[in-house]
Design a protein around this motif. Structure first.
Motif, mmCIF file in Angstrom:
data_model
loop_
_atom_site.group_PDB
_atom_site.id
_atom_site.type_symbol
_atom_site.label_atom_id
_atom_site.label_comp_id
_atom_site.label_asym_id
_atom_site.label_seq_id
_atom_site.Cartn_x
_atom_site.Cartn_y
_atom_site.Cartn_z
ATOM 1 N N GLU A 172 0.838 -1.324 -0.160
ATOM 2 C CA GLU A 172 0.150 -0.048 0.059
ATOM 3 C C GLU A 172 0.859 1.160 0.017
ATOM 4 N N ALA A 173 1.800 1.197 0.866
ATOM 5 C CA ALA A 173 2.827 2.302 0.762
ATOM 6 C C ALA A 173 3.374 2.660 -0.682
ATOM 7 N N LEU A 174 3.756 1.482 -1.315
ATOM 8 C CA LEU A 174 4.345 1.676 -2.425
ATOM 9 C C LEU A 174 3.416 1.960 -3.641
ATOM 10 N N TYR A 175 2.089 1.608 -3.619
ATOM 11 C CA TYR A 175 1.054 2.024 -4.373
ATOM 12 C C TYR A 175 0.829 3.657 -4.236
ATOM 13 N N ASP A 176 1.137 4.086 -2.980
ATOM 14 C CA ASP A 176 0.945 5.697 -2.604
ATOM 15 C C ASP A 176 2.377 6.026 -3.381
ATOM 16 N N GLU A 177 3.407 5.494 -3.288
ATOM 17 C CA GLU A 177 4.798 6.192 -3.615
ATOM 18 C C GLU A 177 4.645 6.253 -5.233
ATOM 19 N N LEU A 178 4.154 5.390 -5.906
ATOM 20 C CA LEU A 178 3.923 5.099 -7.501
ATOM 21 C C LEU A 178 3.021 6.264 -7.816
ATOM 22 N N GLU A 179 2.008 6.426 -7.168
ATOM 23 C CA GLU A 179 1.106 7.616 -7.731
ATOM 24 C C GLU A 179 1.720 8.913 -7.674
ATOM 25 N N ALA A 180 2.292 9.353 -6.336
ATOM 26 C CA ALA A 180 3.276 10.448 -6.323
ATOM 27 C C ALA A 180 4.290 10.679 -7.530
ATOM 28 N N VAL A 181 4.983 9.649 -7.855
ATOM 29 C CA VAL A 181 5.916 9.773 -8.725
ATOM 30 C C VAL A 181 5.007 9.802 -10.382
ATOM 31 N N ARG A 182 3.973 9.319 -10.415
ATOM 32 C CA ARG A 182 3.216 9.519 -11.637
ATOM 33 C C ARG A 182 2.903 10.924 -11.880
ATOM 34 N N GLU A 183 2.388 11.601 -10.617
ATOM 35 C CA GLU A 183 1.985 12.947 -10.539
ATOM 36 C C GLU A 183 3.159 13.818 -10.669
ATOM 37 N N ARG A 184 4.218 13.844 -10.178
ATOM 38 C CA ARG A 184 5.316 14.701 -10.257
ATOM 39 C C ARG A 184 6.266 14.346 -11.550
ATOM 40 N N GLY A 185 6.065 13.098 -12.110
ATOM 41 C CA GLY A 185 6.864 12.752 -13.168
ATOM 42 C C GLY A 185 8.374 12.371 -12.964
ATOM 43 N N VAL A 186 8.510 12.232 -11.497
ATOM 44 C CA VAL A 186 9.843 12.038 -11.248
ATOM 45 C C VAL A 186 9.814 11.130 -9.979
ATOM 46 N N GLY A 187 10.895 10.138 -9.993
ATOM 47 C CA GLY A 187 11.107 9.050 -9.140
ATOM 48 C C GLY A 187 12.291 9.167 -8.107
ATOM 49 N N PHE A 188 12.016 9.038 -6.966
ATOM 50 C CA PHE A 188 13.522 9.188 -5.964
ATOM 51 C C PHE A 188 13.687 8.014 -5.167
ATOM 52 N N ASN A 189 15.064 7.798 -4.789
ATOM 53 C CA ASN A 189 15.111 6.627 -4.149
ATOM 54 C C ASN A 189 16.434 7.252 -3.011
ATOM 55 N N ARG A 190 15.799 7.110 -1.904
ATOM 56 C CA ARG A 190 16.652 7.773 -0.837
ATOM 57 C C ARG A 190 17.202 6.552 0.058
ATOM 58 N N GLU A 191 18.406 6.255 -0.627
ATOM 59 C CA GLU A 191 19.227 5.000 0.213
ATOM 60 C C GLU A 191 18.151 3.722 0.245
ATOM 61 N N GLU A 192 17.311 3.645 -0.721
ATOM 62 C CA GLU A 192 16.327 2.510 -0.856
ATOM 63 C C GLU A 192 16.953 1.294 -1.476
ATOM 64 N N HIS A 193 17.978 1.430 -2.177
ATOM 65 C CA HIS A 193 18.496 0.432 -3.138
ATOM 66 C C HIS A 193 19.882 0.107 -2.727
ATOM 67 N N VAL A 194 20.663 0.809 -2.238
ATOM 68 C CA VAL A 194 22.010 0.922 -1.728
ATOM 69 C C VAL A 194 22.497 1.761 -0.637
ATOM 70 N N ASP A 195 22.770 1.415 0.706
ATOM 71 C CA ASP A 195 23.083 2.201 1.761
ATOM 72 C C ASP A 195 24.200 3.353 1.269
ATOM 73 N N GLY A 196 23.611 4.491 1.342
ATOM 74 C CA GLY A 196 24.618 5.618 1.165
ATOM 75 C C GLY A 196 24.367 6.339 -0.356
ATOM 76 N N ILE A 197 23.601 5.830 -1.025
ATOM 77 C CA ILE A 197 23.260 6.262 -2.291
ATOM 78 C C ILE A 197 21.889 6.706 -2.296
ATOM 79 N N ASN A 198 21.584 7.859 -3.343
ATOM 80 C CA ASN A 198 20.440 8.369 -3.379
ATOM 81 C C ASN A 198 20.159 8.578 -4.802
#
Length: 267
Positions: free
Chosen positions: A178-204
Motif C-alpha cells: 500500500e505504501a508503494l502504491y502511494d509512492e508510485l502515484e506520487a511519482v506519476r503525478e510529479r513525473g520524477v522518481g526518487f530513491n533515498r538510500e532504498e537500493h544501496v546504503d549511502g546512495i540516493n
C-alpha cells in the motif's frame, strides 16, 4: 527429449545447469572446476561435461585450470542492447548526464519484471557501486524502477510484485504494498522518481520515465552519494536535467522512427 523441472512443465534441465554455470562465472570471474561445482552443488563430473560443451561452443574459455566467460558473449550482449534502436539513441543522453552531473547516470528498462541496465556512464565524481551494463535489479527499490512501475497498470504492477516480492534491499526500502502504491502515484503525478538510500546504503537516486507512443520505454536516472545528492540538488536541480534529457530523447526517438517523415516535421 525434455525433462520436467521442479516447477513443473516441460523444461530442459541441462540448459538451466549450463546457464547457472555461466552466471556463476559472470559473478565470480575465473574459477576452478571444483569451485564452480561446490557453489552450484553439482558433481565435478557433471560440471566438467557442461564446461567442455560450453568451451566447444566458445562461450567459455579455459586458461590453465581456470574457466572464464568467453568473448563470444560480447556479440550477444551487443545484439541485446541494440534490439531496439531507441536503446542506442539513449546512450548519448546518458553520457551527457554523467558529464553534466559528474555522477553515475544510466538508462534502465524492464524485462521479465526486473530492471536491466542498458547504458551506464560515470562522471568525474561518480561512485562506482558495481551496477554495470546488464545488471538486473528489483524495481521497487530504485528511482528508475519506480518511474517505470508508475506508468504500468495496477494489474501489471501486482504481477511483478507477486513474482519477485518486495525484499528489503536496505533499511529504507519500501516493502509494504500500500505504501508503494502511494509512492508510485506520487511519482506519476510529479513525473520524477526518487530513491533515498532504498537500493544501496549511502546512495540516493532520481529518475524520470522515457515514453514512446504512450507507453513507458525505460527510465533515465542519476545516482550519487547521499551526502552530495540531496536537498535542492536531489529535489530540483538534477530532476530538471533529467526531464530536459528525457524530453529531447523522446523527440529523437519519435522523429527517427520509420513511421516519421519529413512532411510530418514541417509545420
Amino acid at each position: 527429449m525434455t525433462n520436467q523441472d521442479a516447477g513443473g512443465g516441460n523444461r530442459i534441465g541441462s540448459t538451466k545447469t549450463s546457464f547457472a554455470i555461466v552466471h556463476a562465472l559472470q559473478e565470480n570471474g575465473p574459477s576452478r572446476l571444483s569451485e564452480i561445482a561446490d557453489e552450484l552443488d553439482l558433481t565435478e563430473s557433471t560440471t566438467h561435461r557442461h564446461l567442455n560443451t560450453l568451451c566447444d561452443l566458445r562461450y567459455v574459455s579455459r586458461q590453465g585450470k581456470r574457466y572464464q566467460i568467453g568473448l563470444r558473449f560480447a556479440r550477444l550482449g551487443r545484439a541485446a542492447r541494440t534490439r531496439d534502436p531507441a536503446y542506442e539513441t539513449a546512450w548519448k543522453h546518458v553520457q551527457d548526464l554523467a558529464e553534466e552531473t559528474q555522477e553515475r547516470s544510466q538508462f534502465v528498462v524492464e524485462d521479465y519484471g526486473l530492471g536491466i541496465y542498458i547504458h551506464v556512464e560515470t562522471g568525474s565524481k561518480a561512485v562506482r557501486a558495481g551496477f554495470d551494463v546488464g545488471r538486473q535489479i528489483h524495481l521497487h527499490g530504485s528511482s528508475a524502477g519506480k518511474s517505470i512501475l508508475a506508468h504500468y497498470p495496477r494489474d501489471r504492477v501486482d504481477e511483478i510484485f507477486d513474482r519477485w516480492e518486495l525484499p528489503a534491499l536496505t533499511g529504507n526500502t519500501i516493502t509494504d504494498r500500500e505504501a508503494l502504491y502511494d509512492e508510485l502515484e506520487a511519482v506519476r503525478e510529479r513525473g520524477v522518481g526518487f530513491n533515498r538510500e532504498e537500493h544501496v546504503d549511502g546512495i540516493n537516486g532520481v529518475a524520470v520515465p522515457v515514453v514512446r507512443d504512450g507507453s513507458v520505454l525505460g527510465a533515465l536516472a542519476v545516482a550519487g552519494p547521499s551526502h552530495r545528492l540531496n536537498g535542492d540538488r536531489l529535489e530540483s536541480e538534477v530532476p530538471d536535467m533529467l526531464l530536459a534529457a528525457a524530453n529531447e530523447l523522446e523527440l529523437n526517438i519519435t522523429y527517427s522512427s520509420p513511421d516519421s517523415s519529413v512532411d510530418h516535421l514541417v509545420e
